[in-house]
Scaffold this motif. Structure first.
Motif, PDB file in Angstrom:
ATOM      1  N   PRO A 308      68.435 -10.124  34.840  1.00 55.43           N
ATOM      2  CA  PRO A 308      68.097  -9.929  36.261  1.00 55.43           C
ATOM      3  C   PRO A 308      66.611  -9.727  36.545  1.00 55.43           C
ATOM      4  CG  PRO A 308      69.082  -7.937  35.362  1.00 55.43           C
ATOM      5  CD  PRO A 308      69.126  -8.964  34.262  1.00 55.43           C
ATOM      6  N   VAL A 309      65.791  -9.672  35.499  1.00 57.01           N
ATOM      7  CA  VAL A 309      64.331  -9.576  35.725  1.00 57.01           C
ATOM      8  C   VAL A 309      63.770 -10.992  35.777  1.00 57.01           C
ATOM      9  CG1 VAL A 309      62.147  -8.713  34.818  1.00 57.01           C
ATOM     10  CG2 VAL A 309      64.252  -7.385  34.500  1.00 57.01           C
ATOM     11  N   PRO A 310      63.175 -11.394  36.903  1.00 56.52           N
ATOM     12  CA  PRO A 310      62.724 -12.793  37.000  1.00 56.52           C
ATOM     13  C   PRO A 310      61.629 -13.128  35.995  1.00 56.52           C
ATOM     14  CG  PRO A 310      62.175 -11.542  39.008  1.00 56.52           C
ATOM     15  CD  PRO A 310      62.945 -10.625  38.123  1.00 56.52           C
ATOM     16  N   VAL A 311      61.651 -14.387  35.537  1.00 62.39           N
ATOM     17  CA  VAL A 311      60.587 -14.843  34.628  1.00 62.39           C
ATOM     18  C   VAL A 311      59.393 -15.374  35.419  1.00 62.39           C
ATOM     19  CG1 VAL A 311      62.086 -15.377  32.682  1.00 62.39           C
ATOM     20  CG2 VAL A 311      61.689 -17.129  34.410  1.00 62.39           C
ATOM     21  N   LYS A 312      59.622 -15.631  36.706  1.00 61.20           N
ATOM     22  CA  LYS A 312      58.532 -16.184  37.526  1.00 61.20           C
ATOM     23  C   LYS A 312      58.850 -15.909  38.989  1.00 61.20           C
ATOM     24  CE  LYS A 312      56.359 -20.596  38.639  1.00 61.20           C
ATOM     25  NZ  LYS A 312      56.398 -22.036  38.498  1.00 61.20           N
ATOM     26  N   ALA A 313      57.827 -15.667  39.798  1.00 59.69           N
ATOM     27  CA  ALA A 313      58.026 -15.501  41.239  1.00 59.69           C
ATOM     28  C   ALA A 313      56.762 -15.960  41.949  1.00 59.69           C
ATOM     29  CB  ALA A 313      58.308 -14.040  41.573  1.00 59.69           C
ATOM     30  N   ILE A 314      56.935 -16.631  43.084  1.00 63.47           N
ATOM     31  CA  ILE A 314      55.764 -17.018  43.886  1.00 63.47           C
ATOM     32  C   ILE A 314      56.098 -16.815  45.362  1.00 63.47           C
ATOM     33  CG2 ILE A 314      54.736 -18.688  42.297  1.00 63.47           C
ATOM     34  CD1 ILE A 314      56.072 -20.927  43.884  1.00 63.47           C
ATOM     35  N   PRO A 315      55.103 -16.509  46.189  1.00 60.40           N
ATOM     36  CA  PRO A 315      55.376 -16.307  47.614  1.00 60.40           C
ATOM     37  C   PRO A 315      55.625 -17.622  48.350  1.00 60.40           C
ATOM     38  CG  PRO A 315      53.063 -15.931  47.148  1.00 60.40           C
ATOM     39  CD  PRO A 315      53.715 -16.261  45.837  1.00 60.40           C
ATOM     40  N   CYS A 316      56.366 -17.539  49.422  1.00 59.55           N
ATOM     41  CA  CYS A 316      56.641 -18.691  50.275  1.00 59.55           C
ATOM     42  C   CYS A 316      56.951 -18.122  51.661  1.00 59.55           C
ATOM     43  CB  CYS A 316      57.835 -19.475  49.705  1.00 59.55           C
ATOM     44  SG  CYS A 316      58.050 -21.144  50.384  1.00 59.55           S
ATOM     45  N   MET A 317      57.187 -18.965  52.642  1.00 67.64           N
ATOM     46  CA  MET A 317      57.536 -18.488  53.991  1.00 67.64           C
ATOM     47  C   MET A 317      58.669 -19.326  54.559  1.00 67.64           C
ATOM     48  SD  MET A 317      53.824 -17.928  55.813  1.00 67.64           S
ATOM     49  CE  MET A 317      53.013 -19.352  55.084  1.00 67.64           C
ATOM     50  N   ILE A 318      59.584 -18.666  55.254  1.00 69.60           N
ATOM     51  CA  ILE A 318      60.477 -19.384  56.157  1.00 69.60           C
ATOM     52  C   ILE A 318      60.041 -19.024  57.572  1.00 69.60           C
ATOM     53  CG2 ILE A 318      62.386 -19.324  54.513  1.00 69.60           C
ATOM     54  CD1 ILE A 318      63.722 -17.225  56.249  1.00 69.60           C
ATOM     55  N   THR A 319      60.466 -19.794  58.558  1.00 66.79           N
ATOM     56  CA  THR A 319      60.134 -19.486  59.952  1.00 66.79           C
ATOM     57  C   THR A 319      61.425 -19.477  60.750  1.00 66.79           C
ATOM     58  OG1 THR A 319      57.967 -20.519  59.673  1.00 66.79           O
ATOM     59  CG2 THR A 319      58.739 -20.189  61.929  1.00 66.79           C
ATOM     60  N   ASN A 320      61.826 -18.274  61.174  1.00 66.37           N
ATOM     61  CA  ASN A 320      63.119 -18.133  61.856  1.00 66.37           C
ATOM     62  C   ASN A 320      63.015 -18.422  63.342  1.00 66.37           C
ATOM     63  OD1 ASN A 320      64.742 -17.411  59.670  1.00 66.37           O
ATOM     64  ND2 ASN A 320      64.147 -15.262  59.810  1.00 66.37           N
ATOM     65  N   SER A 321      64.031 -19.093  63.862  1.00 65.45           N
ATOM     66  CA  SER A 321      64.217 -19.178  65.318  1.00 65.45           C
ATOM     67  C   SER A 321      65.307 -18.169  65.686  1.00 65.45           C
ATOM     68  CB  SER A 321      64.643 -20.601  65.711  1.00 65.45           C
ATOM     69  OG  SER A 321      65.999 -20.798  65.367  1.00 65.45           O
ATOM     70  N   PRO A 322      65.487 -17.859  66.992  1.00 66.68           N
ATOM     71  CA  PRO A 322      66.459 -16.824  67.350  1.00 66.68           C
ATOM     72  C   PRO A 322      67.880 -17.137  66.895  1.00 66.68           C
ATOM     73  CG  PRO A 322      64.989 -17.257  69.193  1.00 66.68           C
ATOM     74  CD  PRO A 322      64.669 -18.283  68.143  1.00 66.68           C
ATOM     75  N   ASP A 323      68.280 -18.415  66.864  1.00 65.74           N
ATOM     76  CA  ASP A 323      69.647 -18.739  66.417  1.00 65.74           C
ATOM     77  C   ASP A 323      69.658 -19.384  65.031  1.00 65.74           C
ATOM     78  OD1 ASP A 323      68.637 -21.243  66.961  1.00 65.74           O
ATOM     79  OD2 ASP A 323      70.116 -21.776  68.487  1.00 65.74           O
ATOM     80  N   GLU A 324      68.526 -19.275  64.320  1.00 68.46           N
ATOM     81  CA  GLU A 324      68.388 -19.805  62.953  1.00 68.46           C
ATOM     82  C   GLU A 324      68.680 -21.296  62.869  1.00 68.46           C
ATOM     83  OE1 GLU A 324      70.171 -17.202  60.087  1.00 68.46           O
ATOM     84  OE2 GLU A 324      68.871 -15.557  60.706  1.00 68.46           O
ATOM     85  N   GLN A 325      68.372 -21.991  63.954  1.00 66.28           N
ATOM     86  CA  GLN A 325      68.496 -23.449  63.994  1.00 66.28           C
ATOM     87  C   GLN A 325      67.119 -24.031  64.324  1.00 66.28           C
ATOM     88  OE1 GLN A 325      69.540 -26.219  62.777  1.00 66.28           O
ATOM     89  NE2 GLN A 325      71.515 -25.181  62.949  1.00 66.28           N
ATOM     90  N   PHE A 326      66.897 -25.287  63.966  1.00 65.46           N
ATOM     91  CA  PHE A 326      65.569 -25.883  64.124  1.00 65.46           C
ATOM     92  C   PHE A 326      65.213 -26.095  65.603  1.00 65.46           C
ATOM     93  CE2 PHE A 326      67.368 -28.400  60.335  1.00 65.46           C
ATOM     94  CZ  PHE A 326      67.234 -27.316  59.489  1.00 65.46           C
TER      95      PHE A 326
END
Ligand SMILES: Cc1cc2nc3c(=O)[nH]c(=O)nc-3n(C[C@H](O)[C@H](O)[C@H](O)COP(=O)(O)OP(=O)(O)OC[C@H]3O[C@@H](n4cnc5c(N)ncnc54)[C@H](O)[C@@H]3O)c2cc1C
Length: 381
Positions: A308-326
């Motif tokens: 359960p300890v990750p071997v690698k991690a990098i930052p990223c971003m999602i961008t949410n809308s109010p209904d989680e649709q595009f």
């Protein structure tokens, strides 16, 4: 300051924008594409080697048509360049009979005619022993059209195809404003002004900075990779452990896929569990406790044979809308603007299909599918 003119200018060449640039150029439209960073960079939302690909999408039945359009376009591009842009190893939804992955995937498959396989608990554990030892109610739905797609590779291929079809590409060029003027737009950068009849705005986490007022919330969401424990009896390679979305009996959910050529096992938390961010101020440090602990506990519960300890991690971003649709279309109905954004963490698989929709909207063609549920003005009332 130099002035560069075209019929259309695409602002942001990540997943959505690079596809729009390609689909416009293929139509013979005079088009310029601008990105503040390099093509295929790792500072936005379209990086980290892989993304889950699904056709029966629990997020909305209407997305099956968009995923299939992506599949068609990426298959065509793969034949042209001799690369793989979608690897169809299938995608497994796992959970209790009433869970969102099972209910949502089943409903989307029925609506879109996707021939999924329904797996009882016994069948699930026999085919995928990684899910053994869990609640006996846990079942599976296997979407054989699912698998993986490849953000950096696909973005680069879309830009290459666009350039070969005549698009002009301007990486390393930051747009500081988009001005609406009589008959078109002026897209301002520190070194040049781009004049065009329309702007396609596909700036991902930065969309609301360029088009203020959009109801979009960028969220810091790192990506994590794992390795099996030394004594793991099961194989966790992609062939044995395909893409999955798994809602555990305690309500937590994880998603990911097995290891493959050039990548480890990937696992993320379904609710991502991170905070909203200003994309210009994104914290790119991975915090062992604040970032990793909650995910590690879910990984330990879901797949005890994975360390359960990750071997690698990098930052990223999602961008949410109010209904989680595009949000895809003309914001405010303005004929000078087309946009795509609000990916809400499930957009990359649809990138080529959305690029095709953006091109169709820009040139006035009838869209190939229903886009009402993605109307950027649906929250205005
Ligand atoms: C952890 C995580 C897991 C995910 N898992 C999946 C998955 O399994 N399956 C899936 O389908 N999707 C998944 N997604 C979502 C997917 O990655 C996004 O939907 C997709 O990458 C969004 O693409 P985009 O074009 O909107 O944004 P981006 O690719 O970030 O493109 C925006 C571009 O605009 C440029 N830009 C911004 N501002 C300016 C400016 N002022 N001037 C010029 N250029 C500018 C940026 O540099 C960038 O290149 C995941 C996302 C994350 C973070």
């Amino acid at each position: 300051m130099s002035v560069i003119s075209s019929d259309v200018v695409v602002v942001g060449l990540g997943g959505f924008g690079s596809a729009a640039l390609w689909r416009l150029a293929e139509r013979g439209v005079s088009v310029a594409g601008i990105d503040r960073f390099d093509v295929g960079h790792d500072l936005g939302s379209s990086h980290g080697v892989t993304r889950l690909f699904r056709v029966a999408c629990m997020e909305h039945p209407g997305l099956a048509a968009v995923a299939r359009k992506s599949l068609d376009l990426w298959t065509e591009l793969g034949e042209r360049y001799g690369e793989t842009y979608v690897e169809q190893t299938g995608c497994l939804s796992v959970g209790g009979p009433a869970s969102r992955p099972i209910q949502g995937t089943t409903a989307a498959a029925a609506a879109a005619g996707v021939e999924v396989a329904h797996l009882s608990h016994e069948e699930l554990v026999r085919r995928y022993p990684q899910y053994a030892g869990h609640d006996a109610e846990t079942v599976g739905v296997f979407d054989p059209e699912g698998g993986l797609c490849f953000p950096e590779r696909n973005v680069r291929a879309q830009v290459r195809a666009a350039a070969e079809a005549g698009a002009r590409v301007y990486p390393g060029t930051r747009v500081t404003s988009i001005e609406l003027v009589d008959g078109g737009v002026r897209v301002v950068t520190p070194t040049a002004v781009f004049e065009a009849g329309q702007a396609v705005v596909t700036a991902g986490a930065w969309n609301a900075k360029l088009l203020p007022g959009l109801p979009l919330r960028p969220r810091r969401t790192p990506l994590y990779w794992f390795a099996p424990r030394m004594d793991a009896a099961q194989s966790f390679d992609l062939a044995h452990f395909p893409s999955f979305i798994y809602e555990l009996a305690d309500g937590r959910s994880v998603w990911g896929h097995g290891s493959g050529d050039g990548f480890h096992i990937k696992i993320g938390l379904g609710d991502h569990g991170h905070d909203d961010t200003d994309p210009d101020e994104l914290d790119r440090y991975i915090h062992p406790r604040a970032d990793v602990d909650r995910l590690a506990s879910a990984v330990a519960a879901a797949f005890p044979q994975v360390d359960p300890v990750p071997v690698k991690a990098i930052p990223c971003m999602i961008t949410n809308s109010p209904d989680e649709q595009f949000l895809v279309g003309r914001p405010g109905g303005d004929p000078r603007l087309v946009m795509a954004g609000g990916d809400s963490g499930h957009g990359f698989k649809h990138a080529a299909g959305i690029g095709e929709l953006l091109a169709q909207i820009a040139v006035g063609e009838r869209p190939y599918g229903d886009i009402g549920f993605m109307d950027p003005d649906r929250f205005a009332a």
